[in-house]
Enzyme design. Sequence first.
Site, PDB file in Angstrom:
ATOM      1  N   ASP A 462       0.854  -1.193   0.000  1.00 60.74           N
ATOM      2  CA  ASP A 462       0.000   0.000   0.000  1.00 60.74           C
ATOM      3  C   ASP A 462       0.893   1.247   0.000  1.00 60.74           C
ATOM      4  O   ASP A 462       2.114   1.162   0.171  1.00 60.74           O
ATOM      5  CB  ASP A 462      -0.867  -0.051   1.271  1.00 60.74           C
ATOM      6  CG  ASP A 462      -1.931   1.049   1.323  1.00 60.74           C
ATOM      7  OD1 ASP A 462      -2.290   1.595   0.261  1.00 60.74           O
ATOM      8  OD2 ASP A 462      -2.407   1.360   2.443  1.00 60.74           O
ATOM      9  N   GLU A 465       2.846   5.213  -3.816  1.00 63.33           N
ATOM     10  CA  GLU A 465       2.863   6.185  -4.949  1.00 63.33           C
ATOM     11  C   GLU A 465       4.162   6.984  -4.990  1.00 63.33           C
ATOM     12  O   GLU A 465       4.491   7.451  -6.093  1.00 63.33           O
ATOM     13  CB  GLU A 465       1.665   7.129  -4.823  1.00 63.33           C
ATOM     14  CG  GLU A 465       0.329   6.448  -5.062  1.00 63.33           C
ATOM     15  CD  GLU A 465      -0.101   5.509  -3.933  1.00 63.33           C
ATOM     16  OE1 GLU A 465       0.283   5.766  -2.789  1.00 63.33           O
ATOM     17  OE2 GLU A 465      -0.780   4.518  -4.223  1.00 63.33           O
ATOM     18  N   ASP A 592      -9.249   3.201  -2.660  1.00 65.61           N
ATOM     19  CA  ASP A 592     -10.282   3.639  -1.724  1.00 65.61           C
ATOM     20  C   ASP A 592     -11.556   4.097  -2.424  1.00 65.61           C
ATOM     21  O   ASP A 592     -11.731   5.271  -2.733  1.00 65.61           O
ATOM     22  CB  ASP A 592      -9.742   4.767  -0.840  1.00 65.61           C
ATOM     23  CG  ASP A 592      -8.545   4.304  -0.017  1.00 65.61           C
ATOM     24  OD1 ASP A 592      -8.269   3.084  -0.005  1.00 65.61           O
ATOM     25  OD2 ASP A 592      -7.889   5.160   0.597  1.00 65.61           O
TER      26      ASP A 592
HETATM   27  O1  MIG Z   1      -3.698   6.199   4.719  1.00 60.75           O
HETATM   28  O2  MIG Z   1      -3.676   0.993   5.741  1.00 60.75           O
HETATM   29  O3  MIG Z   1      -5.918   2.344   0.418  1.00 60.75           O
HETATM   30  O4  MIG Z   1      -6.973   0.159   1.797  1.00 60.75           O
HETATM   31  O5  MIG Z   1      -6.972   0.293   4.596  1.00 60.75           O
HETATM   32  C1  MIG Z   1      -4.513   5.099   4.535  1.00 60.75           C
HETATM   33  C2  MIG Z   1      -4.830   1.740   5.894  1.00 60.75           C
HETATM   34  C3  MIG Z   1      -3.695   3.869   4.355  1.00 60.75           C
HETATM   35  C4  MIG Z   1      -4.927   3.150   2.406  1.00 60.75           C
HETATM   36  C5  MIG Z   1      -5.451   1.960   1.669  1.00 60.75           C
HETATM   37  C6  MIG Z   1      -6.510   1.291   2.487  1.00 60.75           C
HETATM   38  C7  MIG Z   1      -5.953   0.889   3.825  1.00 60.75           C
HETATM   39  C8  MIG Z   1      -5.413   2.125   4.539  1.00 60.75           C
HETATM   40  N1  MIG Z   1      -4.410   2.772   3.720  1.00 60.75           N
END
Ligand code: MIG
Length: 952
Positions: A462, A465, A592
């Site tokens: 996650d 980017e 999201d």
């Molecule tokens: O700033 O890890 O898109 O699926 O639950 C949020 C917490 C960070 C973004 C992800 C989301 C995840 C969440 N993350």
Amino acid sequence: MLYFILFITLFCILYTSQVKAQTCSVDTFQRNECGYAGITQDECTSKGCCYDSSVGSSSGIPWCYSNGINSEYSLSQLSPTDYGLQGILTISKGQNSIYGEDIKTLKMEFLIENENYFRLKITDPNDARWEVPSQYSDRPTKTHKVNENDIKYTWEINDNPFTIKVIRKSDKAIVFESSPIIAFKDQYLEITSVFSGDMNTYGIGESTRLNHALKTNMMYTLWNIDMPAKMMDFNLYGSHPMYIHHESGSQSSYGVALYNSNGIDVALGDGYLTYKAIGGVIDLYGFLGPSPEEVVQQYTSLIGKPNLVPYWSLGFHNCRWGYEDISHVEQVVKNYSNAKIPLETQWLDIDYMDEYRDFENDPENWSYTDVGKFIDNLHENNQHFVEIIDPGIMVYKGYDAYEQGNAANIWINGMDSNPYLGQVWPGPVYYPDFHNPNTQDYWTNQLANYHKKIPTDGFWIDMNEASNFCNSDGTGQTCMNPDPENCPTGDDATQTDCCLKCTTIDETNKLAFPPYKIGNKQGNGNLGTKNIDMTATHYGNETEYNLHNMYGIGEAIMTYNAMAKITEKRPFLVTRSSFIGSGKFTNKWTGDNAATWNDLYSSIISIMDFSMFGIPMVGADICGFMDDTTEELCARWIEVGAFYPFSRNHNDRPSAAQELYLWDSVTDASKNALGMRYRLLPYLYSLLAEAHWLGSTVARSLWWNFPTDKGTTGIDSQFMWGSSIMISPVLKEGATSVDAYFPSGKVWYRFRLNDDESSDAYKMEVDATEGGKTLTLDTPLTEVNVHIKGGSILTLQDAKMTTAESRDTPFTLVTALCQHGKAHGTLFRDDGINMMDKSDEGTQVNYSAEMISKEGKRKETSTSIVITSEVVSDAYAKDEIKYIIITAVSGLPDASSLNNIHTKLVINKDSKTVLTHQDDCKITALASGALKLEFNGLDFNVNKNWSLEVSY
Ligand code: MIG
């Protein structure tokens, strides 16, 4: 009165045309931003720019603009090379200094890299510029020479102005035609393809939309960013500058991709598509198709074919952010099992981390012992475990990932040559530089040490980017932590408030503020907004400016390599950020979304987009991530989500719980939809394996499979798995029926979870052989419409609570005959776990069926249906065939005349087995009229050649 109206109309026409005629008659795609979002008309015109708000605020097209670039180049010294042609381009017209000085002399190469695709490369011969390095794709470093007769295209080159047209030999279709306008500056490249006809453009992502075909007169921006997927028409987490053209109802498609990692705007006008890239080179590929499926195969042969996913990953996944401790999660897993909803994999979000540090569990609520036990239990039940990991490593003395990173010197650096300091969940972080080859060992070691404690089956990558909670306006540069005691959470501050102090970047800095501003929708649109600063540097002194869109693929490659080494099995990864070629290493979820009906609808489009981008294992957060879902929405969502190739329920921390067992109707909907999915697993796996070996797609639009059927154009609410299964879900609140389109030329059969004698499974729903038909299908809350295309042979197993249990059940072969009494299908089978080098390490089978009417001696006709299995490779032997279903077509005997049926099954040519319905083969007729043959006590396995004759 009439005169008056005429007069007014005339006046309006004259007036508007006159205003336009002043300076502003330029195609929307050619407009250059002259103001900023929200500028007033007066302010704009006083700057000497044109103003036009008619394009609307969501189009991304500037309201306040100046006329576009119109520079042209002329070609000289065109000469053949080993792999095509090359020449020199010299600016011949329209030289300007908008967005920087023109590079006046360019090198043009036309490369015949493959019989099915070409490459047009325009570079600066005097200055090496940034290009996507070869380790990020399967692009050959050396081109092989293509035999001239094999080349499927011809080309026409015009010297002055330089334009190039590429034509498919087979049907003379123009696959690519450049407009004369070309811009090549240090930080601005522009190339346009022109096309005619009623062309639909698909692709160019990542974005969330309510239409698969891109709307024209829109600007699509590609710049990876931590921006919720619920935002329509915004640039999101991934960049895929690739499109496919298809004219409604036509046989032919082709694709084009710009292999460029810099920020890109794509302006789509009527008959034009312009790429505006802010760096790199013009490296454009055109893929001949002619079917969309072939376009993707050609594209993925270049960028890397999708990874081979483990079989277990096809099961249903449950996740949420905000589980309090491991016992909470244990209860969730139990609840799924009590509700009899198949849960294959339980995930953990960042909750498990100790102060959000990677590779460290919170010792209280998520101790290694407790989570370890939990994972052991899952594994004992044939269930699986996936955990999240974020790239930012907490700056924290004594923390191994931090100390080792320092020692190995693998961080992204800031402008001051110190590691670049950003802020994410753990607070102040450094970012591993996945462009640095030394990072591989560091990353592998970290993952390996952690994996000893938490033997996770896969990783969810996650925030790659990469996201940054600081730099919210994109003007920050070198950051420091002024108050380590209170950073990230000082007085009144939360974890996500920036607690770093950053110097402000010089406004003349060309990387942070390039002369052309792409339409990045985050904050004020600066490139660095919520990102790492553009002046930060990677290995080899490459800038974040150039590498930004590739951070996610870099992390995916190194995580894939690490997991392959640690587990010696197929890695399973799911990423948020993606780029051209990511599918070779990772799968994808769409980020999201929100619990709304529009998000449910758009998810189908996103999934079809990623099929095109070479990431077939993709899914959206089922029941919606942000906001509270509702019972009805969640039921409808699992009915769609059960047919996402990657099927996962995921929920945001503040949102109300949404595990599938929480409502009776959702439980029933889940059992039904997931049950169908599990029955279809051998088919779904075959599609995913074929995607890996051949580069093909899994989830497809209707037009993709039926390009000549105009009725399929614009249908985004139904989709298919491969070419055989069609899903027509309810996507509207309150609806209990679906107007489903059945594409032309086929008959369509019902697919149902329950196919016992009383069920209408395999009944012919509609005969669309004479033309596509729209049918209103009753669809109560707990049901979803799934159909089998006539002409398919499908392999099924039984629906069980885990994929392993399903894999242990015998096969059912469904022969869904087409109107001509024919059908075919393929199966790919292997152990689903181990790495494979070649497809023949598994079992591959081609099935075919044919109905033959014979005239006997006494002029009586008898009919026989012959089904054959032709083995291509037989390495995997485990599965037994127990049932063969033959769908009802006219002339099939009914329940009363089953005794007149004779069957003869021959397994392998030499070992003859002859049967009738009395002994080893029982025959029943289903309510739908389909015949069900049951075989017992035979050595009837899927890796055998066999033929079955059913005659009556
Ligand atoms: O700033 O890890 O898109 O699926 O639950 C949020 C917490 C960070 C973004 C992800 C989301 C995840 C969440 N993350």
